[in-house]
Design a protein around this motif. Structure first.
Motif, PDB file in Angstrom:
ATOM      1  N   ASP A 455      -0.920   5.187   6.310  1.00  0.00           N
ATOM      2  CA  ASP A 455      -1.914   4.785   5.816  1.00  0.00           C
ATOM      3  C   ASP A 455      -2.003   4.667   4.190  1.00  0.00           C
ATOM      4  N   ASP A 456      -1.167   5.535   3.384  1.00  0.00           N
ATOM      5  CA  ASP A 456      -1.392   5.595   2.240  1.00  0.00           C
ATOM      6  C   ASP A 456      -0.177   4.729   1.386  1.00  0.00           C
ATOM      7  N   ALA A 458       0.166   1.328   1.086  1.00  0.00           N
ATOM      8  CA  ALA A 458      -0.201   0.299   0.192  1.00  0.00           C
ATOM      9  C   ALA A 458      -0.812   1.012  -1.062  1.00  0.00           C
ATOM     10  N   HIS A 459      -1.409   2.198  -1.012  1.00  0.00           N
ATOM     11  CA  HIS A 459      -1.931   2.833  -2.247  1.00  0.00           C
ATOM     12  C   HIS A 459      -0.741   3.378  -3.124  1.00  0.00           C
ATOM     13  N   LEU A 460       0.578   3.729  -2.481  1.00  0.00           N
ATOM     14  CA  LEU A 460       1.555   4.126  -3.350  1.00  0.00           C
ATOM     15  C   LEU A 460       2.030   3.039  -4.139  1.00  0.00           C
ATOM     16  N   ALA A 462       0.585   0.390  -5.130  1.00  0.00           N
ATOM     17  CA  ALA A 462      -0.609   0.199  -6.272  1.00  0.00           C
ATOM     18  C   ALA A 462      -0.268   1.275  -7.075  1.00  0.00           C
ATOM     19  N   SER A 463      -0.210   2.537  -6.830  1.00  0.00           N
ATOM     20  CA  SER A 463      -0.082   3.584  -7.998  1.00  0.00           C
ATOM     21  C   SER A 463       1.025   3.568  -8.590  1.00  0.00           C
ATOM     22  N   ARG A 466       0.648   1.015 -11.649  1.00  0.00           N
ATOM     23  CA  ARG A 466      -0.131   1.633 -12.441  1.00  0.00           C
ATOM     24  C   ARG A 466       0.625   2.672 -13.096  1.00  0.00           C
ATOM     25  N   SER A 562       1.574   9.875  -2.441  1.00  0.00           N
ATOM     26  CA  SER A 562       0.961  10.170  -3.871  1.00  0.00           C
ATOM     27  C   SER A 562       1.941  10.853  -4.840  1.00  0.00           C
TER      28      SER A 562
END
Length: 671
Positions: A455-456, A458-460, A462-463, A466, A562
């Protein structure tokens, strides 16, 4: 006298003598001078001893500059300057030690987490014994609110265990029979009986403490350079002071130059940042092997991720079955059916595949066998014979018939290859790994296996962008179409597929040859060659894995994605603090030297500014100890019916059982 009292004793006595000297100076100047001299001796004696000890091993340091300046000031009867310089130096040293102790607080907190006692079951009774005396294999009892004294496996009981000390995670983890627990964690709600698997120095907590100790003492390249620079800088300042004194015949000016030129802030600028950065990381469940790796991590601009177990959950499932004997339209519909609603043809395809895979050790055999069991298919214990074809699949003899399960290359010229090529393309385009099934030289169907994307994930990605990472790659042994499908869903910049271990090494070498600083993320064991070759090897989920803790450049105690951008962001913050500290130190020394030569800055004023710069450098580094962009706050509560923990952002209920800040959980007694 404890350490804190000893730290402040000398500046306190010296400061008191200076105050008395200033008061007496207005009444009896001679008595005032004697008290001022006494203040200089009290504060200066330790400095002279340190300077002499350093000289005996041919080291010229800050203490020598201050000692020479103080003795010179006394020689010219400038007792006020001598007292002020030595007092400020002693005060600065005490403040420096106090703040450095603060930056090492993360390690102190880790050490404090180790329980000193344990409750073991001996002779059928509970006995409280020193934790270090527990033997491997003994049964250990941990009650509600207690701290786990050993690494162990849960034998009986169920509990929510706060693992923040090990993994940095804020939500307690449910533990039951068979679960692994770590020393230093807290049983927030429940009761557990454990079988001790690691005690004393063999626990995960002990390995973490040992690794953090080593890391905080290890030097980064910048620190090594600064130490080499200071070895030349200090004699240079002495030479400058002597030259200026001879040219101007002004002894006080020369002595002032010695004091002003002290490189204290410069010497401490880097190590204090490294200690603080590594300490902050340890609190968050991120183990960084040393200053050099923290510094290198700050330059990471490419991150290579393994697909299975990192981007995906590492738990592949059979998601589609296609049969060659079915028309194309019906086969497509069958591909979307659950295994429990299979046609007869699909059952046959799955049955042949499962019987062949029963003799295979390949990871994709597991979901095929699981789907067969779910569909109620009886599978023989082992095939009659099995031949593994590395990189392609398996060929087995079942009921006297040859069954081949694997990729298109394994099928060769078997009947139905044209259909198989089309099925492979369709399954791969859908993000599934195709497994073709052939019986006696005829392809009978295809299986689609897919590993669920985390689940995370895609967030990884993007992070990481950043955090300053230019390019995120995925390295996988899967085929290119599957890799492209996963990469498109997650937002990965480049997917390299069909890679063997040596191919992954080649990719990393290629990126490094292009001038990139590459981080490789893996599990610390299977991807060991790539982790070793990369500029920074990051091991995921290292809790309980001695190999990962000891060998990885950065070991993440949890598998939460994360933590990867968190580690890189912290490294970049630490590098920025190091650079700003060096700039502050050099600017301060430069301005003071100019002030002495051209602006009339006195010895006492110079020392005051110098010590202030040391504190500024330390306070700047201490900013790293704060959590930036941390985990969600709020409270953890125990539901009285389910006895499970949940997080609430705010509440007026005074009967909160468990609350959390950035540190370990603490019990809150309601009113």
């Amino acid at each position: 006298m404890n350490e804190r009292a000893r730290r402040w004793a000398i500046p306190a006595v010296s400061g008191a003598l200076i105050v008395v000297a200033l008061i007496l100076g207005r009444i009896a100047p001679t008595a005032g001078d004697w008290f001022m001299l006494a203040a200089a001796v009290v504060a200066g004696a330790p400095v002279i001893r340190k300077a002499w000890s350093a000289l005996r091993v041919k080291v010229i340091g800050i203490d020598l500059l201050v000692a020479v300046a103080a003795i010179g000031a006394i020689a010219i009867r400038n007792f006020w300057e001598a007292a002020a310089v030595t007092f400020l130096f002693a005060l600065g040293h005490a403040l420096e030690n106090a703040t450095l102790a603060k930056t090492r607080s993360a390690l102190a907190e880790l050490v404090a987490l180790a329980p000193t006692t344990a409750i073991v079951i001996r002779d059928g009774e509970q006995q409280e014994v020193p934790a270090h005396t527990v033997e491997t294999g003994e049964s250990v009892v941990v009650k509600n609110g207690g701290r786990v004294p050993v690494d162990g496996e849960v034998l009986t009981g169920q509990a929510a265990v706060d693992e923040a000390a090990i993994t940095g995670e804020s939500i307690p983890v449910e533990k039951s029979a068979g679960s692994e627990v770590f020393a230093g964690t807290v049983v927030a709600d429940g009761f557990l009986t454990l079988r001790a698997t690691g005690v004393g120095a063999d626990t995960t907590l002990a390995r973490i403490v040992h690794r953090v100790e080593e890391a905080q003492d290890a030097k980064a390249r910048t620190q090594q350079f600064m130490e080499r620079f200071s070895k030349w800088y200090t004699p240079g300042i002495i030479a400058l002071a002597v030259t200026v004194g001879l040219l101007t015949m002004d002894l006080e000016l020369a002595l002032t130059l010695l004091v002003i030129g002290c490189p204290g802030a410069l010497v401490i600028s880097v190590p204090v940042a490294l200690v603080a950065g590594i300490g902050r990381a340890a609190r968050d469940g991120i183990l960084i092997k040393g200053g050099e790796f923290l510094e290198t991590a700050a330059r990471i601009d490419v991150v290579a991720l393994d697909k299975t177990g990192t981007i995906t959950r590492g738990e592949p499932k059979l998601v589609s079955i296609r049969s060659l004997s079915l028309p194309g339209e019906l086969a497509s519909q069958a591909g979307r059916r659950a295994p429990s609603a299979l046609t007869d043809d699909e059952q046959d395809v799955l049955r042949w595949a499962a019987m062949a895979e029963a003799g295979s050790e390949h990871p994709l055999a597991v979901p095929v066998l699981a789907a067969a069991r779910e569909a109620g298919i009886t599978i023989p214990a082992v095939p009659e014979s099995v031949r593994s074809v590395p990189g392609h699949g398996v060929v087995a003899v079942v009921d006297g018939r040859e069954v081949a399960v694997g990729n298109l290359a394994l099928m060769g010229q078997r009947e139905g290859v044209t259909w198989a090529e089309s099925a492979v393309d369709e399954l791969a385009a859908a993000g599934q790994t195709p497994l073709l099934v052939a019986v006696d030289g005829r392809i009978v169907g295809a299986l689609g296996v897919a590993d669920t994307i985390r689940d995370d994930a895609a967030h990884l990605v993007a992070s990481l962008h950043r955090a300053g990472v230019r390019k995120v790659l995925m390295l996988t042994g899967d085929n290119q179409q599957v890799a492209d499908a996963v990469a498109a869903q997650v937002g990965i910049d480049d997917a390299r597929a069909a890679l063997l271990p040596d191919d992954k090494l080649a990719v990393i070498r290629e990126l490094q040859a292009e001038g990139h600083t590459v981080a490789m993320v893996g599990d610390g064991v299977n991807d060991a060659p790539a982790l070793a070759l990369a500029d920074i090897g990051i091991a995921m989920g290292a809790a309980g894995s001695p190999v990962a803790v000891e060998t990885a450049d950065i070991a993440l105690m949890t598998s939460r994605l994360s933590r990867i951008p968190d580690a890189i962001s912290l490294a970049k913050r630490t590098a920025a603090v190091m650079r700003s500290n060096i700039a502050i130190a050099l600017l301060t020394v430069g301005l003071l030297l100019a002030g002495v030569l051209f602006g009339g800055v006195t010895m006492a004023v110079g020392m005051l500014v110098h010590e202030a710069s040391v504190l500024v450098v330390i306070v700047n580094a201490m900013r790293l100890l704060s959590r930036r962009g941390g985990q969600a706050g709020g409270e953890l509560r125990v539901d009285p019916e389910s006895r499970r923990l949940s997080r609430q952002q705010s509440s007026d209920d005074p009967h909160v059982l468990l609350a959390r800040d950035a540190g370990p959980a603490r019990l809150v007694v309601g009113e």
